[in-house]
Design an enzyme around this catalytic site. Structure first.
Site, PDB file in Angstrom:
ATOM      1  CG  HIS A 268      -5.964  -5.242   3.433  1.00 35.00           C
ATOM      2  ND1 HIS A 268      -4.840  -5.424   4.199  1.00 35.00           N
ATOM      3  CD2 HIS A 268      -6.208  -3.909   3.437  1.00 35.00           C
ATOM      4  CE1 HIS A 268      -4.425  -4.255   4.659  1.00 35.00           C
ATOM      5  NE2 HIS A 268      -5.247  -3.316   4.216  1.00 35.00           N
TER       6      HIS A 268
ATOM      7  CG  HIS B  29       0.419   2.924  -3.443  1.00 33.19           C
ATOM      8  ND1 HIS B  29       1.517   3.246  -4.238  1.00 33.19           N
ATOM      9  CD2 HIS B  29      -0.305   2.025  -4.165  1.00 33.19           C
ATOM     10  CE1 HIS B  29       1.441   2.574  -5.381  1.00 33.19           C
ATOM     11  NE2 HIS B  29       0.347   1.811  -5.356  1.00 33.19           N
TER      12      HIS B  29
ATOM     13  CB  THR C 227      -1.231   2.469   8.231  1.00 35.33           C
ATOM     14  OG1 THR C 227      -1.174   1.213   7.550  1.00 35.33           O
ATOM     15  CG2 THR C 227      -2.029   2.329   9.520  1.00 35.33           C
TER      16      THR C 227
ATOM     17  CB  CYS D 203       5.830   4.138  -4.982  1.00 31.97           C
ATOM     18  SG  CYS D 203       4.297   4.896  -5.558  1.00 31.97           S
TER      19      CYS D 203
ATOM     20  CG  ASN E  35      -8.584  -0.502   5.987  1.00 37.56           C
ATOM     21  OD1 ASN E  35      -9.736  -0.808   6.287  1.00 37.56           O
ATOM     22  ND2 ASN E  35      -7.535  -1.204   6.386  1.00 37.56           N
TER      23      ASN E  35
ATOM     24  CG  HIS F  17      -3.327  -1.094   0.430  1.00 38.09           C
ATOM     25  ND1 HIS F  17      -3.046   0.224   0.721  1.00 38.09           N
ATOM     26  CD2 HIS F  17      -3.728  -1.648   1.596  1.00 38.09           C
ATOM     27  CE1 HIS F  17      -3.269   0.458   1.990  1.00 38.09           C
ATOM     28  NE2 HIS F  17      -3.696  -0.671   2.564  1.00 38.09           N
TER      29      HIS F  17
ATOM     30  CG  HIS G 156       1.237   7.212  -5.308  1.00 40.37           C
ATOM     31  ND1 HIS G 156       1.582   6.536  -4.165  1.00 40.37           N
ATOM     32  CD2 HIS G 156       0.656   8.367  -4.913  1.00 40.37           C
ATOM     33  CE1 HIS G 156       1.236   7.259  -3.121  1.00 40.37           C
ATOM     34  NE2 HIS G 156       0.671   8.385  -3.540  1.00 40.37           N
TER      35      HIS G 156
ATOM     36  CG  ASP H 128       0.040  -6.974   5.489  1.00 45.54           C
ATOM     37  OD1 ASP H 128      -0.746  -6.115   5.065  1.00 45.54           O
ATOM     38  OD2 ASP H 128       0.729  -6.815   6.515  1.00 45.54           O
TER      39      ASP H 128
ATOM     40  CB  CYS I 116       4.586   6.069  -1.870  1.00 40.12           C
ATOM     41  SG  CYS I 116       3.419   4.708  -1.794  1.00 40.12           S
TER      42      CYS I 116
HETATM   43  P1  5GP Z   1      -3.789  -0.244   5.675  1.00 36.53           P
HETATM   44  O1  5GP Z   1      -3.839  -0.186   7.172  1.00 36.53           O
HETATM   45  O2  5GP Z   1      -3.246   1.029   5.089  1.00 36.53           O
HETATM   46  O3  5GP Z   1      -5.088  -0.657   5.019  1.00 36.53           O
HETATM   47  O4  5GP Z   1      -2.799  -1.432   5.339  1.00 36.53           O
HETATM   48  C1  5GP Z   1      -1.429  -1.294   5.185  1.00 36.53           C
HETATM   49  C2  5GP Z   1      -0.834  -2.675   5.267  1.00 36.53           C
HETATM   50  O5  5GP Z   1       0.493  -2.622   4.753  1.00 36.53           O
HETATM   51  C3  5GP Z   1      -0.726  -3.226   6.706  1.00 36.53           C
HETATM   52  O6  5GP Z   1      -1.465  -4.434   6.789  1.00 36.53           O
HETATM   53  C4  5GP Z   1       0.783  -3.435   6.901  1.00 36.53           C
HETATM   54  O7  5GP Z   1       1.085  -4.600   7.636  1.00 36.53           O
HETATM   55  C5  5GP Z   1       1.298  -3.512   5.479  1.00 36.53           C
HETATM   56  N1  5GP Z   1       2.663  -3.048   5.302  1.00 36.53           N
HETATM   57  C6  5GP Z   1       3.185  -1.869   5.758  1.00 36.53           C
HETATM   58  N2  5GP Z   1       4.466  -1.756   5.394  1.00 36.53           N
HETATM   59  C7  5GP Z   1       4.775  -2.886   4.684  1.00 36.53           C
HETATM   60  C8  5GP Z   1       5.968  -3.349   4.040  1.00 36.53           C
HETATM   61  O8  5GP Z   1       7.021  -2.687   4.033  1.00 36.53           O
HETATM   62  N3  5GP Z   1       5.902  -4.541   3.409  1.00 36.53           N
HETATM   63  C9  5GP Z   1       4.773  -5.297   3.390  1.00 36.53           C
HETATM   64  N4  5GP Z   1       4.814  -6.474   2.749  1.00 36.53           N
HETATM   65  N5  5GP Z   1       3.615  -4.887   3.981  1.00 36.53           N
HETATM   66  C10 5GP Z   1       3.628  -3.699   4.623  1.00 36.53           C
HETATM   67 ZN    ZN Z   2       2.673   4.822  -3.939  1.00 37.98          ZN
END
Ligand code: 5GP
Ligand code: ZN
Length: 115
Positions: free
Chosen positions: A103, A99, A96, A9, A88, A101, A48, A32, A6
């Site tokens: 926003h 884990h 995407t 993680c 999301n 989160h 996680h 982000d 992950c």
């Molecule tokens: P989701 O689409 O799952 O709600 O949001 C995942 C978020 O994680 C996206 O906004 C993406 O830009 C962010 N993200 C993905 N990989 C990384 C990373 O390696 N570092 C950081 N800081 N953000 C990430």
């Molecule tokens: Zn995780």
């Protein structure tokens, strides 16, 4: 608990660098990598779990801590005039990273409103 595959993680463990805004023993807030607002921070419980449906009772307590700390995190991120929170869940929501989160978005008035 950590999932070795992950990305969040790994960020929590310091194995992948991030721009940290706030950290304590239970949660991490970092910027982000692909910001969708002038200020875009991700708040993650360090333990996680992929979605709310997979959350156990102890993790629910950590998620509560995330929400309790968010006003402080928002202030630390420079948000003075409000912010929007988004979680999301699953494919249709465009999740995407699996884990959980939160926003934290702000830094300018929101444009086209979904809500
Ligand atoms: P989701 O689409 O799952 O709600 O949001 C995942 C978020 O994680 C996206 O906004 C993406 O830009 C962010 N993200 C993905 N990989 C990384 C990373 O390696 N570092 C950081 N800081 N953000 C990430
Ligand atoms: Zn995780």
């Amino acid at each position: 608990m950590m999932d070795p595959n992950c990305i969040f993680c790994k960020i929590c463990a310091g194995e992948i660098p991030s721009q940290k805004v706030y950290e304590d023993e239970d949660l991490l807030a970092f910027r982000d990598i692909n910001p969708q607002a002038p200020v875009h921070v991700l708040v993650v419980p360090k333990s996680h779990f992929a979605t709310l449906a997979e959350m156990d009772a102890a993790q629910a307590e950590l998620l509560k801590k995330c929400f309790v700390r968010i006003p402080h995190i928002a202030q630390a991120a420079g948000l003075k005039d409000g912010y929007r929170l988004i979680i999301n869940q699953g494919k249709d929501a465009g999740q995407t990273v699996f884990h959980l989160h939160i926003h934290l978005l702000g830094g300018a008035p929101m444009g086209e409103k979904m809500l």
